[in-house]
Design a protein around this motif. Sequence first.
Motif, PDB file in Angstrom:
ATOM      1  N   GLY A  19      -0.840  -1.771  -0.242  1.00 44.89           N
ATOM      2  CA  GLY A  19       0.519  -2.777   0.164  1.00 44.89           C
ATOM      3  C   GLY A  19       1.656  -2.208   0.319  1.00 44.89           C
ATOM      4  N   GLY A  20       1.869  -0.782  -0.170  1.00 44.99           N
ATOM      5  CA  GLY A  20       2.977  -0.115   0.047  1.00 44.99           C
ATOM      6  C   GLY A  20       3.753   0.322  -1.143  1.00 44.99           C
ATOM      7  N   VAL A  21       3.343  -0.401  -2.485  1.00 42.70           N
ATOM      8  CA  VAL A  21       4.346  -0.088  -3.449  1.00 42.70           C
ATOM      9  C   VAL A  21       3.458   0.965  -4.148  1.00 42.70           C
ATOM     10  CG1 VAL A  21       5.005  -1.419  -5.711  1.00 42.70           C
ATOM     11  CG2 VAL A  21       4.637  -2.796  -3.805  1.00 42.70           C
ATOM     12  N   PHE A  22       4.400   1.855  -4.629  1.00 43.33           N
ATOM     13  CA  PHE A  22       3.813   2.942  -5.361  1.00 43.33           C
ATOM     14  C   PHE A  22       3.859   2.780  -6.989  1.00 43.33           C
ATOM     15  CE2 PHE A  22       5.427   4.317  -1.251  1.00 43.33           C
ATOM     16  CZ  PHE A  22       4.622   5.436  -0.917  1.00 43.33           C
TER      17      PHE A  22
ATOM     18  N   PRO B 150       9.292   1.196  -2.544  1.00 44.69           N
ATOM     19  CA  PRO B 150       9.559   0.654  -3.857  1.00 44.69           C
ATOM     20  C   PRO B 150       8.675   1.391  -4.971  1.00 44.69           C
ATOM     21  CG  PRO B 150       8.345  -0.905  -2.442  1.00 44.69           C
ATOM     22  CD  PRO B 150       8.601   0.080  -1.756  1.00 44.69           C
ATOM     23  N   VAL B 151       9.102   1.314  -6.388  1.00 39.94           N
ATOM     24  CA  VAL B 151       8.245   2.006  -7.102  1.00 39.94           C
ATOM     25  C   VAL B 151       8.285   1.277  -8.355  1.00 39.94           C
ATOM     26  CG1 VAL B 151       8.670   3.938  -8.957  1.00 39.94           C
ATOM     27  CG2 VAL B 151       8.976   4.480  -6.415  1.00 39.94           C
ATOM     28  N   VAL B 152       6.974   1.218  -8.944  1.00 41.55           N
ATOM     29  CA  VAL B 152       6.911   0.426 -10.146  1.00 41.55           C
ATOM     30  C   VAL B 152       6.231   1.405 -11.271  1.00 41.55           C
ATOM     31  CG1 VAL B 152       5.405  -1.043 -11.565  1.00 41.55           C
ATOM     32  CG2 VAL B 152       6.476  -1.723  -9.246  1.00 41.55           C
TER      33      VAL B 152
ATOM     34  N   GLU C  37      -1.208   7.652  -6.665  1.00 45.11           N
ATOM     35  CA  GLU C  37      -2.570   8.172  -6.060  1.00 45.11           C
ATOM     36  C   GLU C  37      -1.870   8.580  -4.515  1.00 45.11           C
ATOM     37  OE1 GLU C  37      -6.703   6.660  -3.966  1.00 45.11           O
ATOM     38  OE2 GLU C  37      -6.467   6.868  -6.478  1.00 45.11           O
ATOM     39  N   ARG C  38      -1.180   7.655  -3.791  1.00 39.79           N
ATOM     40  CA  ARG C  38      -0.650   7.911  -2.469  1.00 39.79           C
ATOM     41  C   ARG C  38       0.364   8.840  -2.359  1.00 39.79           C
ATOM     42  NH1 ARG C  38      -1.158   5.048   2.179  1.00 39.79           N
ATOM     43  NH2 ARG C  38      -2.328   3.723   1.268  1.00 39.79           N
ATOM     44  N   LEU C  39       1.083   9.055  -3.422  1.00 40.29           N
ATOM     45  CA  LEU C  39       1.884  10.398  -3.574  1.00 40.29           C
ATOM     46  C   LEU C  39       1.221  11.657  -3.575  1.00 40.29           C
ATOM     47  CD1 LEU C  39       4.585  11.614  -3.916  1.00 40.29           C
ATOM     48  CD2 LEU C  39       4.736  11.298  -6.134  1.00 40.29           C
ATOM     49  N   MET C  40       0.109  11.553  -4.348  1.00 44.75           N
ATOM     50  CA  MET C  40      -0.507  12.880  -4.724  1.00 44.75           C
ATOM     51  C   MET C  40      -1.325  12.895  -3.297  1.00 44.75           C
ATOM     52  SD  MET C  40      -2.042  13.102  -8.708  1.00 44.75           S
ATOM     53  CE  MET C  40      -2.946  11.324  -8.412  1.00 44.75           C
TER      54      MET C  40
END
Length: 395
Positions: free
Chosen positions: A180-183, A205-207, A351-354
Amino acid sequence: MSKIVPLPGVQPALLKWARESAHLSLEEVAGRLKKAVEEIDAWESGANAPSYAQLEKLAYELYKRPLAIFFLPSPPAEPRPEAEFRALPDTDLRRLSRETVFLIRRARAYQASLVELFDGRSPIAEPLWKRVDLDVSKPIAPQAAVVRASLGVPAPGANEWGGADGDEALKLWRKAIEAGGVFVFKDTFKQREISGFCLEHPELPVVMINNSATKTRQIFSLLHEVAHVLIGWRAISTFDDAPLKRLPPAEQRIERFCNQIAAEILVPAQDFASQVAGLPQNVEALSSDRFAALAARYRVSREVILRRFRDADRVSQDFYERRKLEWDGQRVGKESSGGSFYLTKGAYLSERLMSEVFARYGRRQISVDEAADFIGVKPKQVDELESRFLRGLAA
């Protein structure tokens, strides 16, 4: 014994700024350096200066800052927790530990990496916050149902949620939220009462959640922070409700709303009602095992179930607080000792960043040094982390 030579060019104001931004007192710095408080104070007043070796220790070990920053004419612009977060009282924010401050700084670095990687735009065509509009003045249940439907997760009790310990459930929620686009990042917070925090951003956004807690507690923290993201409210949160009571009424309302949204997403009222229909109105006589069985269905902590009963006036506030205190002593998750750096780092990073970093690194669009900077590791660790990440995707 060699004479200690003060280093010319070090700016006293930068020394004080770096110490205060790390939430360290003069006494704490003096103790760590085994120096007199008066000597540290002299460095910050300009009456004296540290040697190169002393500055290295201050920069790299105590303040976690690049050495060059201490030669700038003035401190760089950087938000302080008291100005950045609004879900804790200012006194609590000023008491954040040095380690927590560093985790916030690390999360900002990850967010800066994301901004650079994705040119400041979400990689998701229609991110969650553009499909869901949370409003604290509207009923909880229908809004939570929209969030749950938008995330596309299985129904409560479905086999896909895995075992009752919440390990598979946490992975599933995390994957759905990142889709959904939240990292989502994790780390082991030394300040254990902090459950997590979020850095709001219009596109990226980052959590970050506390890996020291049990998986079920991490799940609730994750959904709580996602609720903050969806209302555009940067927040740092605790497991304890006490700080909430010290907030101004408007902030209290938002924190309670985020708690209620998280609880309703995880334990939908309609499904819960069907599960507890045969129980007495007052459930205080239920054993811990009965609460645990309900918690296992939804892959949440027993406290979340107890909160549902409290909100329905089926237990007293006093009973809720007593049981919560009892169960809070059991909330700490199991931490492995001497585990694999790569497994830990892979579990902590988004995971999406990696995926984005390793895809670009594999196509030789970025260098090994750039890849290392984006994910916060040493260049020599990139290839092994990439290999393990790709093996994990193929498993």
